[in-house]
Design a protein around this motif. Sequence first.
Motif, PDB file in Angstrom:
ATOM      1  N   MET A 162     -18.820  64.724  84.227  1.00 11.73           N
ATOM      2  CA  MET A 162     -17.461  65.267  84.143  1.00 11.73           C
ATOM      3  C   MET A 162     -17.078  65.554  82.707  1.00 11.73           C
ATOM      4  N   LYS A 163     -16.023  66.345  82.535  1.00  7.39           N
ATOM      5  CA  LYS A 163     -15.429  66.482  81.221  1.00  7.39           C
ATOM      6  C   LYS A 163     -14.847  65.126  80.823  1.00  7.39           C
ATOM      7  N   PRO A 164     -14.847  64.800  79.539  1.00 11.38           N
ATOM      8  CA  PRO A 164     -14.392  63.474  79.123  1.00 11.38           C
ATOM      9  C   PRO A 164     -13.023  63.070  79.644  1.00 11.38           C
ATOM     10  N   PHE A 215      -9.678  68.536  70.354  1.00 10.94           N
ATOM     11  CA  PHE A 215     -10.392  68.368  71.626  1.00 10.94           C
ATOM     12  C   PHE A 215      -9.413  68.315  72.801  1.00 10.94           C
ATOM     13  N   VAL A 216      -8.355  67.521  72.630  1.00 16.03           N
ATOM     14  CA  VAL A 216      -7.376  67.375  73.710  1.00 16.03           C
ATOM     15  C   VAL A 216      -6.652  68.694  73.964  1.00 16.03           C
ATOM     16  N   PRO A 267     -18.244  74.165  77.967  1.00 18.02           N
ATOM     17  CA  PRO A 267     -18.036  73.557  79.291  1.00 18.02           C
ATOM     18  C   PRO A 267     -17.407  72.172  79.271  1.00 18.02           C
ATOM     19  N   MET A 268     -17.375  71.509  78.122  1.00 25.81           N
ATOM     20  CA  MET A 268     -16.798  70.189  78.061  1.00 25.81           C
ATOM     21  C   MET A 268     -15.326  70.211  77.630  1.00 25.81           C
ATOM     22  N   PHE A 269     -14.744  71.402  77.552  1.00 30.96           N
ATOM     23  CA  PHE A 269     -13.323  71.488  77.170  1.00 30.96           C
ATOM     24  C   PHE A 269     -12.573  72.349  78.176  1.00 30.96           C
TER      25      PHE A 269
END
Length: 205
Positions: A106-108, A186-187, A203-205
Motif C-alpha cells: 500500500m501507499k504509506p 510527501f503528505v 505510485p507511492m504518492f
Amino acid sequence: MKIATLFLALASSAAAFAPAQRTRSNFALNMKVDEMPGATAPLGKFDPLNLATLGSESTLAWFRAAELKHSRVAMLATTGYLVQAAGIHFPGMLSSDVSFESLSTMKPLDAWDAVPEGGKNQIYFTIFLAEFITECKGTHYTKGGPLPTIVFPPIDFSNVNPEQLKTRQSRELNNGRLAMIAIMSFVAAANIPGSVPALAGNPMF
C-alpha cells in the motif's frame, strides 16, 4: 509505515530515560539567537517572523526544544515513508488479520489507515508516556535544564569539545529542517495530486 511508527515509539521511549550526564546540551537562557546551534550559512539566523523575540528566554528555550523534537520526528517519518515506499517490511503478521507484507503493497498513508485501532492506540500511548516523562523529570529546559535528548542509538557527547558539539547540533537541526519540508511534501503529494510536481505520477504518492 509500521517501521516509521516503530522507530518513533522506540526513540520516544528511549528519550524518556536518557541520562542527563550523557550530554552537555543544557540550554543557556542568556544565549543570543545568533549564537545558538542552527544559525549557519547561507541563511544564518533565519527568523523572518521574529518568533525569537516573543516572550522570555524561557519561551525561546521552548521553541528550540519544539524544533528539535519536530526535526527528529520528521527525520524518522521521512525515512519510514521511503522504506515503506520501497516495499521493505517485517516478516509475519502485524495482527491476526493484517500481515506486514500486505501493508508493504500500500501507499504509506494507506498502510497507516490499515493498522488496527488497537495498534494505533498503543503507539499513541507510548509517545504520550515518553513525552510526559521527559517533560516532568529533572530541571526543565525552560529553566536552564538539558534540551530533549535521544539515546537510541546511544551516543555519548560528554567528551566532545564545545565547537564540535555545536557543529553537530547544527547539522542535526539543518537535516531536521529539510526532513520537515520533505515529509510535508510527501503528505501534500499524497493528498493533493499535482501539488508537488517532482512527485507527480509516483505510485507511492
